[in-house]
Scaffold this motif. Structure first.
Motif, PDB file in Angstrom:
ATOM      1  N   ALA A  12       0.821  -1.210   0.000  1.00 55.70           N
ATOM      2  CA  ALA A  12       0.000   0.000   0.000  1.00 55.70           C
ATOM      3  C   ALA A  12       0.856   1.262   0.000  1.00 55.70           C
ATOM      4  O   ALA A  12       0.369   2.337  -0.315  1.00 55.70           O
ATOM      5  CB  ALA A  12      -0.916   0.001   1.219  1.00 55.70           C
ATOM      6  N   GLY A  13       2.134   1.130   0.334  1.00 56.57           N
ATOM      7  CA  GLY A  13       3.024   2.287   0.371  1.00 56.57           C
ATOM      8  C   GLY A  13       3.718   2.537  -0.955  1.00 56.57           C
ATOM      9  O   GLY A  13       3.508   3.547  -1.611  1.00 56.57           O
ATOM     10  N   CYS A  14       4.564   1.595  -1.359  1.00 57.44           N
ATOM     11  CA  CYS A  14       5.389   1.783  -2.560  1.00 57.44           C
ATOM     12  C   CYS A  14       4.766   1.194  -3.821  1.00 57.44           C
ATOM     13  O   CYS A  14       5.281   1.387  -4.914  1.00 57.44           O
ATOM     14  CB  CYS A  14       6.764   1.167  -2.342  1.00 57.44           C
ATOM     15  SG  CYS A  14       6.752  -0.627  -2.146  1.00 57.44           S
ATOM     16  N   ASN A  15       3.679   0.445  -3.676  1.00 57.50           N
ATOM     17  CA  ASN A  15       2.955  -0.153  -4.803  1.00 57.50           C
ATOM     18  C   ASN A  15       3.763  -1.251  -5.504  1.00 57.50           C
ATOM     19  O   ASN A  15       3.505  -1.582  -6.643  1.00 57.50           O
ATOM     20  CB  ASN A  15       2.532   0.927  -5.807  1.00 57.50           C
ATOM     21  CG  ASN A  15       1.227   0.588  -6.469  1.00 57.50           C
ATOM     22  OD1 ASN A  15       0.451  -0.214  -5.976  1.00 57.50           O
ATOM     23  ND2 ASN A  15       0.981   1.206  -7.607  1.00 57.50           N
ATOM     24  N   PRO A  51       7.998  -4.135   4.976  1.00 62.10           N
ATOM     25  CA  PRO A  51       8.524  -3.854   6.318  1.00 62.10           C
ATOM     26  C   PRO A  51       9.564  -2.732   6.307  1.00 62.10           C
ATOM     27  O   PRO A  51      10.656  -2.858   6.849  1.00 62.10           O
ATOM     28  CB  PRO A  51       9.128  -5.194   6.739  1.00 62.10           C
ATOM     29  CG  PRO A  51       9.476  -5.862   5.466  1.00 62.10           C
ATOM     30  CD  PRO A  51       8.462  -5.403   4.455  1.00 62.10           C
ATOM     31  N   LYS A  52       9.236  -1.614   5.655  1.00 66.65           N
ATOM     32  CA  LYS A  52      10.117  -0.448   5.584  1.00 66.65           C
ATOM     33  C   LYS A  52       9.375   0.770   6.108  1.00 66.65           C
ATOM     34  O   LYS A  52       8.188   0.937   5.846  1.00 66.65           O
ATOM     35  CB  LYS A  52      10.530  -0.165   4.136  1.00 66.65           C
ATOM     36  CG  LYS A  52      11.282  -1.262   3.460  1.00 66.65           C
ATOM     37  CD  LYS A  52      11.594  -0.823   2.040  1.00 66.65           C
ATOM     38  CE  LYS A  52      11.781  -2.012   1.139  1.00 66.65           C
ATOM     39  NZ  LYS A  52      11.733  -1.667  -0.260  1.00 66.65           N
ATOM     40  N   LYS A  53      10.091   1.631   6.814  1.00 66.61           N
ATOM     41  CA  LYS A  53       9.470   2.851   7.341  1.00 66.61           C
ATOM     42  C   LYS A  53       8.998   3.766   6.219  1.00 66.61           C
ATOM     43  O   LYS A  53       7.976   4.428   6.350  1.00 66.61           O
ATOM     44  CB  LYS A  53      10.442   3.587   8.249  1.00 66.61           C
ATOM     45  CG  LYS A  53      10.538   2.966   9.603  1.00 66.61           C
ATOM     46  CD  LYS A  53      11.061   3.993  10.574  1.00 66.61           C
ATOM     47  CE  LYS A  53      11.095   3.349  11.918  1.00 66.61           C
ATOM     48  NZ  LYS A  53      10.215   3.950  12.859  1.00 66.61           N
ATOM     49  N   LEU A  56       5.563   2.783   5.083  1.00 66.90           N
ATOM     50  CA  LEU A  56       4.567   3.151   6.090  1.00 66.90           C
ATOM     51  C   LEU A  56       4.269   4.641   6.017  1.00 66.90           C
ATOM     52  O   LEU A  56       3.106   5.053   6.070  1.00 66.90           O
ATOM     53  CB  LEU A  56       5.047   2.763   7.492  1.00 66.90           C
ATOM     54  CG  LEU A  56       4.104   3.108   8.626  1.00 66.90           C
ATOM     55  CD1 LEU A  56       2.799   2.339   8.513  1.00 66.90           C
ATOM     56  CD2 LEU A  56       4.761   2.824   9.965  1.00 66.90           C
ATOM     57  N   GLN A  57       5.300   5.456   5.876  1.00 68.77           N
ATOM     58  CA  GLN A  57       5.113   6.907   5.794  1.00 68.77           C
ATOM     59  C   GLN A  57       4.296   7.287   4.547  1.00 68.77           C
ATOM     60  O   GLN A  57       3.398   8.123   4.615  1.00 68.77           O
ATOM     61  CB  GLN A  57       6.476   7.620   5.761  1.00 68.77           C
ATOM     62  CG  GLN A  57       7.318   7.405   6.993  1.00 68.77           C
ATOM     63  CD  GLN A  57       6.669   7.923   8.259  1.00 68.77           C
ATOM     64  OE1 GLN A  57       5.891   8.859   8.235  1.00 68.77           O
ATOM     65  NE2 GLN A  57       6.999   7.287   9.372  1.00 68.77           N
ATOM     66  N   LYS A  58       4.600   6.657   3.409  1.00 66.21           N
ATOM     67  CA  LYS A  58       3.848   6.942   2.177  1.00 66.21           C
ATOM     68  C   LYS A  58       2.386   6.554   2.325  1.00 66.21           C
ATOM     69  O   LYS A  58       1.487   7.288   1.924  1.00 66.21           O
ATOM     70  CB  LYS A  58       4.447   6.177   0.997  1.00 66.21           C
ATOM     71  CG  LYS A  58       5.722   6.733   0.476  1.00 66.21           C
ATOM     72  CD  LYS A  58       6.191   5.887  -0.698  1.00 66.21           C
ATOM     73  CE  LYS A  58       7.573   6.267  -1.152  1.00 66.21           C
ATOM     74  NZ  LYS A  58       8.031   5.404  -2.255  1.00 66.21           N
ATOM     75  N   ALA A  59       2.141   5.367   2.907  1.00 62.96           N
ATOM     76  CA  ALA A  59       0.767   4.887   3.075  1.00 62.96           C
ATOM     77  C   ALA A  59      -0.005   5.783   4.036  1.00 62.96           C
ATOM     78  O   ALA A  59      -1.184   6.051   3.822  1.00 62.96           O
ATOM     79  CB  ALA A  59       0.768   3.448   3.581  1.00 62.96           C
TER      80      ALA A  59
END
Length: 87
Positions: A12-15, A51-53, A56-59
């Protein structure tokens, strides 16, 4: 004998698309509760994150978890996700 198909999911973050086992899963249960799914088999609507910060920040910035789960994500779930990603 045919090879077993590996389930692929999208972050959901980096696609990025990867194997299901490489992700952290966030689940909205049928009762409306938001949980981190360690097993990857919990009943309910799930969203996958690398499992990367950074992911998570992008999402969080784009509100992708809220949109995909159709519910507001409590701050304690964000804190649990951040703590899990630090390990």
């Amino acid at each position: 004998m045919a090879e077993k198909k590996v389930p692929l999911r999208r972050c959901a973050g980096c696609n990025e698309q990867k194997s299901k086992k490489e992700f952290v899963r966030v689940v909205r249960t049928p009762e409306g509760e938001i949980l981190l799914d360690e097993s990857g088999k919990a009943n309910g609507r799930g969203v996958y994150l690398c499992p990367k910060k950074a992911c998570l920040q992008k999402a969080r910035k784009a509100k992708r978890l809220e949109r995909n789960l159709d519910v507001a994500i409590p701050d304690e779930i964000w804190a649990q996700l951040e703590a899990k990603l630090e390990q």
